[in-house]
Enzyme design. Structure first.
Site, PDB file in Angstrom:
ATOM      1  CG  ASP A  36      10.118  -8.537  -2.882  1.00  0.00           C
ATOM      2  OD1 ASP A  36      10.460  -8.845  -4.040  1.00  0.00           O
ATOM      3  OD2 ASP A  36       9.400  -7.554  -2.620  1.00  0.00           O
ATOM      4  N   GLY A  66       0.838  -1.188   0.000  1.00  0.00           N
ATOM      5  CA  GLY A  66       0.000   0.000   0.000  1.00  0.00           C
ATOM      6  C   GLY A  66       0.871   1.236   0.000  1.00  0.00           C
ATOM      7  CB  VAL A 116       5.654   4.062   1.970  1.00  0.00           C
ATOM      8  CG1 VAL A 116       6.708   4.135   3.071  1.00  0.00           C
ATOM      9  CG2 VAL A 116       5.578   2.657   1.408  1.00  0.00           C
TER      10      VAL A 116
END
Length: 858
Positions: free
Chosen positions: A124, A24, A26
């Site tokens: 990631d 979402g 930041v």
């Protein structure tokens, strides 16, 4: 949901939107409680219980190259705000020069190693998740979030496909271009997937090109799975490392990121410098022809041997130094309840203990390898290698190492703070050297000197009170201004190259890695790139005293902490030593404190060498939550008698804080501050704390910190020796503590009244005293045995002979430290103890490398 500036997310105030990620938005936000800015990552969906549990596990990753998680809300994460560009933004400017790329890659690798040690994978890793600050510090972001996150807001090749279904095969996690083949196939992954991503990121840093790409997500994943990477554009020095990282089959891939250093070493053949005409004229054509044939061959490198030194049980090599001739190792080791000096010939399996050397610290050798200097009982002493009594050289109340130079000159640190001193090896008054502090800090510490060969100049370390300017310096006996060589806080040793006096290598530790760097000792200049020798190499004894030593002729000896941290547990034992169920079982627990009402347990995942926080366990419910949130490390907690507040030590501030047990409460800084400040007990009437602190001209002293009124600390006990672990009796009349005035630690009781009587309680070594709640029994540890003493409380204290309750071999080893690894129940029928899990801990071995310059030839 988007938030405007000034909006509240939990207790945090939104400042501005700074980006969008897979979870979402930041935001930069402000934490009004700790008065600092933070980064908040929001999510469109609420986090589940499993997310919070795993996020808190990741929050335990305290490492300078990992962006920390501070807090977890119902639909947001609060993280460290890291200023600076991402690595992705840096790569857009073009390929990164090799030296700069390797500095960045080394810090990324250190972050991965710290996480993998705690069984946490990133999943990631990509340039967008790495930031480089203006000072060159690398921060890896979003650690483990691909493992614990929810569905991304905008799935694409650039966004990780996140899922809470983390244990199931067939779920793709991570960003496509940086996924490992097994990750792209949706198979279970482990740390080796991060190693693959590390290789992909390093390739991109060096070339500014994607290694795997496609027009869409499917083509990119196919490229990862099928294409063989083309590494022709990579410098040969790095190619072996990338080839090992980018093996399609994880079984054939580099198995541990900590092994990367071995793939960066490129041995160069040694070539013969021969003179054909001279040989021909001297011995004739026949011999000359043979020499010609021989000289065409590449000479083998000088032989280098590698082996390990071990000691039985947990009595290992505490502090150690190899002799200049490389034949002997002087070291300190525990013998029974005392630490003594030992020497072992490196061609022998046996060592020799020197009697009369109780309490030895920081041994070092004479230049001719015939004598050993050491510190004991507040003195700098020397003893002959062949034996005989030790002789005093100078006073050294709380030393931090020394060095014996040519002509009988000794430079040493007599106290924990202040400058170095000079003295003759034959004894006499010591003279402070004119070596300035590096800043305004009153507690700068100059420590652990080492002479450069055949010189009056010496290396030394400065641990700066304000952290600015600390590092490795060169000073001189002739008063020449000191020169800062490196910013690393480490002991340093210079080893000349064969055939040279002033050209060679400087050995030191950077972060946790033992490094070597070419160095011109004549001109005090670095002349080449640093390269790794071993990792991880810990401290031994005190900050910056790194666990390695090297002789002039090239024998390197080091200790490696290696492997995963040993699991520890906090468990109830009965008076016979029988184990109950553990309250907590986790790696890296350093100490604990059970509240007087027995409802809550505080335990620390920090120490002076490990960054971490205090955690609060609800004993009945079994759930833990983080209790402190930095920016310091917190440990050595002490509860108030009403269980409503806690005092603890903050490091590196060396300060006491008090905090109410509500996790939202703010820490209150107490006046007690100074080197090695440790709280040890809270008076029964709640009017003062007992703490120990290292004095300027003494060792650990006992102090009282009033909690009301002026609150100015008051000295309770100061001698030339160590006094620590002070515990006030329940009636407030007596103080129990451990001290080493006899040459080994023993337990004493002293009246709280000024000038009151002192009684020695233990008779064969002891430490870590604790009172029973009614004051009628005192406990302590002696050689891993829990001892008890019957006490008759009152103005005229009476006590019986110590008797053993049980022996516990898994007590955490350093029982005479400033914290205590057990706590009695109110009636003394049980004891809560901090133990290692599994077999009794064994001492780590030493690795010996002969002719190290050949072994690590570049």
């Amino acid at each position: 949901m988007a938030f405007a500036p000034g909006a509240k997310v939990g207790p945090y105030e939104i400042v501005e939107l700074i980006g969008r990620g897979g979870m979402g938005e930041v935001y930069r936000a402000h934490d009004p409680r700790l008065r600092r800015d933070v980064a908040i990552k929001t999510s469109a969906q609420r986090f589940g219980e499993r997310f919070e549990r795993e996020a808190r596990a990741i929050a335990a990753l305290n490492h300078p190259n990992i962006c920390h998680i501070y807090d977890v809300g119902p639909d947001y994460l609060v993280m460290e705000l890291v200023e600076g560009p991402t690595l992705q933004e840096r790569i857009k400017k073009g390929p990164i020069p090799l030296d700069e790329a390797m500095r960045i890659a080394e810090q990324i690798a250190e972050a991965l190693a710290a996480a993998h040690e705690k069984l946490i994978t990133h999943r990631d890793l990509k340039p967008a998740n790495v930031k480089v600050t203006e000072t060159g510090i690398v921060k890896v972001l979003d650690f483990g979030l691909a493992k614990i996150g929810g569905t991304p807001t905008a799935p694409s090749e650039e966004s990780p496909t996140l899922s809470t279904m983390i244990t199931q095969a067939g779920v793709i996690l991570g960003t496509a271009a940086y996924m490992s083949p097994e990750q792209a196939r949706g198979k279970p992954v482990d740390a080796r997937s991060d190693i693959w991503a590390f290789g992909v990121v390093l390739y991109e840093m060096l070339t500014a090109r994607r290694l795997f790409k496609g027009e869409d997500l499917t083509e990119t994943l196919a490229s990862v799975v099928k294409e063989v990477p083309n590494l022709s554009a990579i410098p040969p020095k790095i190619r072996r490392l990338l080839e090992a990282c980018l093996q399609k089959d994880p079984k054939h891939r580099l198995q541990s990121i900590g092994d990367r250093h071995f793939l960066l070493v490129e041995p160069e053949p040694q070539r013969i410098n021969w003179r054909w005409p001279a040989i021909a004229s001297a011995v004739g054509l026949t011999v000359g022809a043979l020499v010609w044939i021989w000289a065409r061959q590449v000479l083998p490198q000088a032989q280098s041997l590698r082996y390990q030194l071990t000691r039985p049980g947990d009595s290992g090599f505490t502090q150690f130094q190899v002799s200049p001739d490389g034949r002997y190792l002087a070291f300190t080791a525990r013998s029974g309840t005392a630490i003594r000096l030992h020497v072992q010939a490196l061609d022998s399996l046996e060592d020799r203990e020197f009697p009369g050397t109780e309490g030895t610290t920081y041994p070092f050798w004479s230049p001719d390898s015939t004598h050993i200097a050491f510190f004991s009982q507040g003195k700098l002493k020397q003893i002959a290698l062949n034996g005989g009594p030790a002789t005093n050289i100078a006073d050294a109340p709380d030393p931090r190492g020394g060095a014996w130079g040519p002509g009988g000159a000794i430079v040493f640190a007599p106290t924990v703070t202040g400058t170095l001193s000079f003295v003759s090896a034959s004894g006499g008054p010591a003279t402070p050297l004119n070596l300035p502090r590096v800043g305004a800090g009153a507690r700068d510490s100059l420590r652990f000197p080492a002479f450069l060969p055949d010189s009056n100049r010496f290396l030394y370390a400065i641990e700066a009170d304000k952290r600015e300017g600390e590092g490795i310096y060169v000073g001189s006996l002739d008063g020449s201004p000191p020169v800062r060589i490196l910013p690393d806080l480490s002991t340093a040793r210079f080893v000349p190259s064969p055939g040279y006096n002033t050209n060679g290598h400087l050995l030191f530790r950077r972060d946790t890695t033992l490094m070597a760097q070419p160095f011109d000792a004549a001109h005090l200049k670095i002349t080449g790139e640093a390269f790794p020798l071993a990792n991880p190499v810990p401290n031994t004894g005190n900050t910056s005293n790194v666990a390695f030593t090297v002789s002039v002729n090239g024998t390197l000896i080091y200790q490696s902490s290696g492997g995963a941290l040993q699991e520890r547990e906090i468990v109830w034992l009965d008076r016979n030593g029988k184990h109950g169920q553990p309250l907590v079982k986790q790696k890296n627990i350093s100490d604990f404190a059970l509240s007087p009402d027995k409802s809550r347990l505080l335990y620390s995942l920090a120490s002076q060498s490990v960054v971490g926080d205090l955690w609060l366990l609800d004993v009945a419910g079994g759930a833990s939550q983080r209790f402190t949130f930095g920016p310091f490390s917190a440990f050595a907690a002490v509860w108030s008698p009403d269980s409503g507040a806690v005092a603890f030590t903050a490091y590196p501030e060396d300060r006491l804080y008090r905090k109410a047990t509500l996790t939202s409460a703010k820490e209150e800084s107490l006046p007690a501050t100074g080197t090695n400040t440790f709280a040890s007990s809270w008076s029964a009437d709640s009017t003062f704390l007992v703490f120990s602190q290292t004095g300027v001209t003494s060792r650990d002293d006992l102090w009282l910190q009033p909690l009301n009124g002026e609150r100015k600390p008051k000295l309770f006990k100061q001698t030339p020796f160590n006094e620590a672990n002070g515990k006030v009796s329940p009636d407030g009349r007596w103080m129990a503590y451990n001290a080493d005035s006899s040459g080994q630690f023993e337990v004493y009781i002293e009246s709280m009244a000024a000038g009151g009587a002192q009684r020695q309680i233990s008779v064969a070594g002891g430490g870590g005293p604790r009172w029973r709640s009614d004051g009628r029994e005192l406990y302590f540890i002696s050689d891993r045995k829990l001892m008890a003493v019957d006490i008759k409380p009152g103005p005229e204290l009476g006590f019986g002979a110590p008797h053993e309750l049980f022996r516990e071999t898994n007590f955490i080893a350093d029982i005479y430290a400033r914290t205590t690894p057990y706590q009695p129940s109110a009636n003394g029928s049980q004891f809560l103890a901090l133990l290692s899990v599994g077999d009794a801990p064994t001492a780590p071995p030493l690795t010996v490398v002969t002719n190290w310059q050949s072994a690590y030839a570049k």
